[in-house]
Design an enzyme around this catalytic site. Sequence first.
Site, PDB file in Angstrom:
ATOM      1  N   GLY A  11       0.829  -1.209   0.000  1.00 23.03           N
ATOM      2  CA  GLY A  11       0.000   0.000   0.000  1.00 23.03           C
ATOM      3  C   GLY A  11       0.859   1.254   0.000  1.00 23.03           C
ATOM      4  NE  ARG A  72      -2.220  -4.710  -1.776  1.00 24.96           N
ATOM      5  CZ  ARG A  72      -1.702  -4.192  -0.666  1.00 24.96           C
ATOM      6  NH1 ARG A  72      -0.617  -4.680  -0.128  1.00 24.96           N
ATOM      7  NH2 ARG A  72      -2.284  -3.175  -0.078  1.00 24.96           N
ATOM      8  CB  THR A 125       2.449   0.303   6.162  1.00 28.00           C
ATOM      9  OG1 THR A 125       1.045   0.106   6.431  1.00 28.00           O
ATOM     10  CG2 THR A 125       3.209  -0.110   7.403  1.00 28.00           C
ATOM     11  CG  ASP A 127      -2.232  -0.352   7.610  1.00 29.32           C
ATOM     12  OD1 ASP A 127      -2.991   0.622   7.436  1.00 29.32           O
ATOM     13  OD2 ASP A 127      -2.126  -1.278   6.779  1.00 29.32           O
ATOM     14  CG  ASP A 129       0.550  -3.417   9.588  1.00 31.38           C
ATOM     15  OD1 ASP A 129       1.433  -2.698   9.063  1.00 31.38           O
ATOM     16  OD2 ASP A 129      -0.231  -4.100   8.916  1.00 31.38           O
ATOM     17  NE  ARG A 171      -3.241  -4.175   4.635  1.00 30.58           N
ATOM     18  CZ  ARG A 171      -2.651  -5.060   3.859  1.00 30.58           C
ATOM     19  NH1 ARG A 171      -3.365  -5.825   3.073  1.00 30.58           N
ATOM     20  NH2 ARG A 171      -1.351  -5.173   3.863  1.00 30.58           N
TER      21      ARG A 171
HETATM   22  P1  ATP Z   1       0.988  -3.007   3.276  1.00 32.94           P
HETATM   23  O1  ATP Z   1       0.901  -3.505   4.677  1.00 32.94           O
HETATM   24  O2  ATP Z   1       1.101  -1.539   3.192  1.00 32.94           O
HETATM   25  O3  ATP Z   1      -0.044  -3.523   2.359  1.00 32.94           O
HETATM   26  P2  ATP Z   1       2.926  -5.010   2.520  1.00 32.94           P
HETATM   27  O4  ATP Z   1       4.302  -4.895   1.988  1.00 32.94           O
HETATM   28  O5  ATP Z   1       2.786  -5.821   3.767  1.00 32.94           O
HETATM   29  O6  ATP Z   1       2.407  -3.532   2.704  1.00 32.94           O
HETATM   30  P3  ATP Z   1       1.757  -7.046   0.825  1.00 32.94           P
HETATM   31  O7  ATP Z   1       0.663  -6.936  -0.167  1.00 32.94           O
HETATM   32  O8  ATP Z   1       1.665  -8.037   1.912  1.00 32.94           O
HETATM   33  O9  ATP Z   1       1.949  -5.567   1.397  1.00 32.94           O
HETATM   34  O10 ATP Z   1       3.128  -7.340   0.059  1.00 32.94           O
HETATM   35  C1  ATP Z   1       3.548  -6.523  -1.029  1.00 32.94           C
HETATM   36  C2  ATP Z   1       4.230  -7.350  -2.080  1.00 32.94           C
HETATM   37  O11 ATP Z   1       5.395  -7.983  -1.519  1.00 32.94           O
HETATM   38  C3  ATP Z   1       3.408  -8.505  -2.623  1.00 32.94           C
HETATM   39  O12 ATP Z   1       2.476  -8.097  -3.591  1.00 32.94           O
HETATM   40  C4  ATP Z   1       4.493  -9.402  -3.189  1.00 32.94           C
HETATM   41  O13 ATP Z   1       4.961  -8.894  -4.427  1.00 32.94           O
HETATM   42  C5  ATP Z   1       5.618  -9.247  -2.166  1.00 32.94           C
HETATM   43  N1  ATP Z   1       5.538 -10.347  -1.193  1.00 32.94           N
HETATM   44  C6  ATP Z   1       4.642 -10.531  -0.198  1.00 32.94           C
HETATM   45  N2  ATP Z   1       4.856 -11.680   0.482  1.00 32.94           N
HETATM   46  C7  ATP Z   1       5.929 -12.267  -0.112  1.00 32.94           C
HETATM   47  C8  ATP Z   1       6.655 -13.479   0.098  1.00 32.94           C
HETATM   48  N3  ATP Z   1       6.300 -14.348   1.046  1.00 32.94           N
HETATM   49  N4  ATP Z   1       7.709 -13.718  -0.701  1.00 32.94           N
HETATM   50  C9  ATP Z   1       8.058 -12.873  -1.668  1.00 32.94           C
HETATM   51  N5  ATP Z   1       7.415 -11.727  -1.946  1.00 32.94           N
HETATM   52  C10 ATP Z   1       6.374 -11.410  -1.189  1.00 32.94           C
END
Ligand code: ATP
Length: 319
Positions: A11, A72, A125, A127, A129, A171
């Site tokens: 995000g 994503r 983020t 959030d 979190d 979230r």
């Molecule tokens: P936010 O909390 O703001 O949404 P985030 O980084 O936690 O941020 P995610 O959608 O969980 O958001 O992850 C972002 C991107 O990171 C995913 O779309 C994917 O490309 C990559 N990603 C997530 N999990 C994995 C994993 N286990 N291994 C490799 N790449 C990953």
Amino acid sequence: VQTIGVLTSGGDAPGMNAAIRAVVRQALAKGKKVKGIKKGYAGLLAEEIIDMDATSVSDTISRGGTILQTARCLEFKEAEVQAKGAEICRKHGIDGIVVIGGDGSFQGAQKLARLGINTIGVPGTIDLDIACTDYTIGFDTAVNTAMEAIDKVRDTSTSHERCSVIEVMGRGAGYIALWCGIANGSEEILLPEKYDHDEEAIIKRIIEGRKKGKEHYIIINAEGIGHSQELAEKIEKATGVETRATILGHMQRGGSPTCKDRVYASTMGAYAVDLLCEGKSNRVVAYKNGEFVDYDIEEALAMQKTIPEYLYSISKDLV
Ligand code: ATP
């Protein structure tokens, strides 16, 4: 490292531009080249890679969103796809990457680090979190945006003697709700981490409040609990008090970052480059106990985030 790539993933959050700007300018100051990778891991795979110089980030520190855009990319969880990502980095001469995003993005970063690309995560983020850090880029701006919006709803709610259910983002996490609940002096704060589903108790307290002459009743509800419209209907039916649900939504993600978000994001971006220049990899930049520090990604991902108990207890005492 010689060439540092930078991407934003997951995000978006206000302050990400300040972090990108800091990565670019700090890298240039250290004599490195910089490449911007657009749209997170999706853009890496699609080779949406641009050269960046000092002017690429001119006039961006005050802007919300992310100039590199974000996405994503679920397929990046697959080993072959990660290997392709590392190969594309090598093809473009990128030997170090700064990944700005959340826990999911750090997992991707960890995979790239294992494949030989020096990788540093920066927590971005709204959030809040991410367990290893007390600060994440965008939270301060988002919580201020939500607070101001809730003040406005409260004015009209008081005038009409209404009850308001106001849903904030976060979230699965309740940090925005907790901070707004305290900052806005709301009567109820519903956090996913603490929610006991006892809506009858809320209804009882609204009726008691009305008897005592309360002119409004503000309930801050977290996105992780949701069903704000249904909750408002249930309250109105049970109490006879006109009740409206307001879902603040995506306005909380945008806008010009606060001073804190600009300064902390700038610091974290520069710190990430410093780590790469020291030959470090597989680290996450964090802000812990009043200091900027860094952790091994594995260690950071294993940490558990909890709602600060004292903050939570005073949020109940101060109503
Ligand atoms: P936010 O909390 O703001 O949404 P985030 O980084 O936690 O941020 P995610 O959608 O969980 O958001 O992850 C972002 C991107 O990171 C995913 O779309 C994917 O490309 C990559 N990603 C997530 N999990 C994995 C994993 N286990 N291994 C490799 N790449 C990953």
